[in-house]
Design a protein around this motif. Structure first.
Motif, PDB file in Angstrom:
ATOM      1  N   GLU A   6       0.828  -1.195   0.000  1.00  0.00           N
ATOM      2  CA  GLU A   6       0.000   0.000   0.000  1.00  0.00           C
ATOM      3  C   GLU A   6       0.866   1.250   0.000  1.00  0.00           C
ATOM      4  OE1 GLU A   6      -2.117  -3.011   2.801  1.00  0.00           O
ATOM      5  OE2 GLU A   6      -0.069  -2.336   2.401  1.00  0.00           O
ATOM      6  N   CYS A  22      -2.667   0.169  -3.985  1.00  0.00           N
ATOM      7  CA  CYS A  22      -2.144  -1.126  -3.576  1.00  0.00           C
ATOM      8  C   CYS A  22      -1.568  -1.807  -4.802  1.00  0.00           C
ATOM      9  CB  CYS A  22      -3.255  -1.970  -2.957  1.00  0.00           C
ATOM     10  SG  CYS A  22      -2.795  -3.678  -2.607  1.00  0.00           S
ATOM     11  N   THR A  35      -9.953  -6.075  -1.597  1.00  0.00           N
ATOM     12  CA  THR A  35     -10.648  -5.393  -0.509  1.00  0.00           C
ATOM     13  C   THR A  35      -9.720  -4.391   0.164  1.00  0.00           C
ATOM     14  OG1 THR A  35     -11.863  -7.463  -0.112  1.00  0.00           O
ATOM     15  CG2 THR A  35     -12.043  -5.749   1.566  1.00  0.00           C
ATOM     16  N   TRP A  36     -10.285  -3.269   0.569  1.00  0.00           N
ATOM     17  CA  TRP A  36      -9.615  -2.338   1.465  1.00  0.00           C
ATOM     18  C   TRP A  36     -10.250  -2.442   2.847  1.00  0.00           C
ATOM     19  CZ3 TRP A  36      -5.240   0.401   0.767  1.00  0.00           C
ATOM     20  CH2 TRP A  36      -4.808   0.639  -0.543  1.00  0.00           C
ATOM     21  N   TYR A  37      -9.411  -2.589   3.851  1.00  0.00           N
ATOM     22  CA  TYR A  37      -9.810  -2.541   5.247  1.00  0.00           C
ATOM     23  C   TYR A  37      -9.104  -1.376   5.930  1.00  0.00           C
ATOM     24  CZ  TYR A  37     -11.692  -7.348   5.100  1.00  0.00           C
ATOM     25  OH  TYR A  37     -12.414  -8.492   4.831  1.00  0.00           O
ATOM     26  N   ARG A  38      -9.599  -1.022   7.090  1.00  0.00           N
ATOM     27  CA  ARG A  38      -8.889  -0.056   7.913  1.00  0.00           C
ATOM     28  C   ARG A  38      -9.010  -0.448   9.378  1.00  0.00           C
ATOM     29  NH1 ARG A  38     -12.786   5.271   7.061  1.00  0.00           N
ATOM     30  NH2 ARG A  38     -14.546   4.557   8.363  1.00  0.00           N
ATOM     31  N   ILE A  69     -13.546   2.814  -4.972  1.00  0.00           N
ATOM     32  CA  ILE A  69     -12.541   1.787  -5.186  1.00  0.00           C
ATOM     33  C   ILE A  69     -12.487   1.494  -6.685  1.00  0.00           C
ATOM     34  CG2 ILE A  69     -14.149  -0.129  -4.775  1.00  0.00           C
ATOM     35  CD1 ILE A  69     -11.794  -1.648  -3.482  1.00  0.00           C
ATOM     36  N   LEU A  80      -7.932   3.325  -3.776  1.00  0.00           N
ATOM     37  CA  LEU A  80      -9.031   3.823  -2.962  1.00  0.00           C
ATOM     38  C   LEU A  80      -8.956   5.334  -2.967  1.00  0.00           C
ATOM     39  CD1 LEU A  80     -11.385   2.902  -1.068  1.00  0.00           C
ATOM     40  CD2 LEU A  80      -9.804   3.302   0.826  1.00  0.00           C
ATOM     41  N   TYR A  93      -4.748   1.819   6.757  1.00  0.00           N
ATOM     42  CA  TYR A  93      -5.519   1.222   5.677  1.00  0.00           C
ATOM     43  C   TYR A  93      -4.736   0.076   5.065  1.00  0.00           C
ATOM     44  CZ  TYR A  93      -9.027   4.866   5.874  1.00  0.00           C
ATOM     45  OH  TYR A  93     -10.053   5.695   6.281  1.00  0.00           O
ATOM     46  N   TYR A  94      -5.412  -1.054   4.898  1.00  0.00           N
ATOM     47  CA  TYR A  94      -4.792  -2.281   4.412  1.00  0.00           C
ATOM     48  C   TYR A  94      -5.473  -2.786   3.154  1.00  0.00           C
ATOM     49  CZ  TYR A  94      -2.790  -2.664   9.111  1.00  0.00           C
ATOM     50  OH  TYR A  94      -2.117  -2.441  10.288  1.00  0.00           O
ATOM     51  N   CYS A  95      -4.684  -3.261   2.238  1.00  0.00           N
ATOM     52  CA  CYS A  95      -5.146  -3.965   1.050  1.00  0.00           C
ATOM     53  C   CYS A  95      -5.197  -5.454   1.360  1.00  0.00           C
ATOM     54  CB  CYS A  95      -4.172  -3.668  -0.086  1.00  0.00           C
ATOM     55  SG  CYS A  95      -4.574  -4.386  -1.671  1.00  0.00           S
TER      56      CYS A  95
END
Length: 115
Positions: A6, A22, A35-38, A69, A80, A93-95
């Motif tokens: 990322e 990402c 997916t993107w998470y945070r 996205i 994102l 923020y994580y991919c």
């Protein structure tokens, strides 16, 4: 070897925008949903946005209308776009992607929104 990296995080004032990217490698990117998470300090990890192989998207209610996205299968990237940022968007923020055996994560990128 699946690798997700990322980038694009930083410090921004409320109301501002950031674009996270990402970069994926080690798998056939076009065959996988992304997916993107945070995760904010002392809070649970939250799913932010999701994009299928075909480009269908889904967003958490908390970001709907503000975040977008997208994916570029030629570049093996998923982005994102974050607009109208709020202090509550502050998080790492994580991919993410997954296959039958594992879920794969990047190292994360810090987004800090000042009020």
């Amino acid at each position: 070897q699946v690798q997700l990296v990322e980038s694009g995080g930083g410090l921004v004032q409320a109301g501002g925008s950031l674009r996270l990217s990402c970069a994926a490698s080690g798998f056939t990117f076009s065959n996988y949903a992304m997916t993107w998470y945070r995760q904010a300090p002392q809070k649970q990890r939250e799913l932010v946005a999701f994009i299928t192989r075909s480009g269908s998207t889904m967003f958490a209610d908390s970001v709907k209308g503000r975040f977008t996205i997208s994916r570029d299968n030629a570049k093996n990237t998923v982005d994102l776009q974050m607009n109208s940022l709020r202090p509550e968007d502050t998080a790492v923020y994580y991919c993410n992607t997954r296959d039958f055996r594992a879920s794969y994560w990047g190292q994360g990128t810090q987004v800090t929104v000042s009020s």
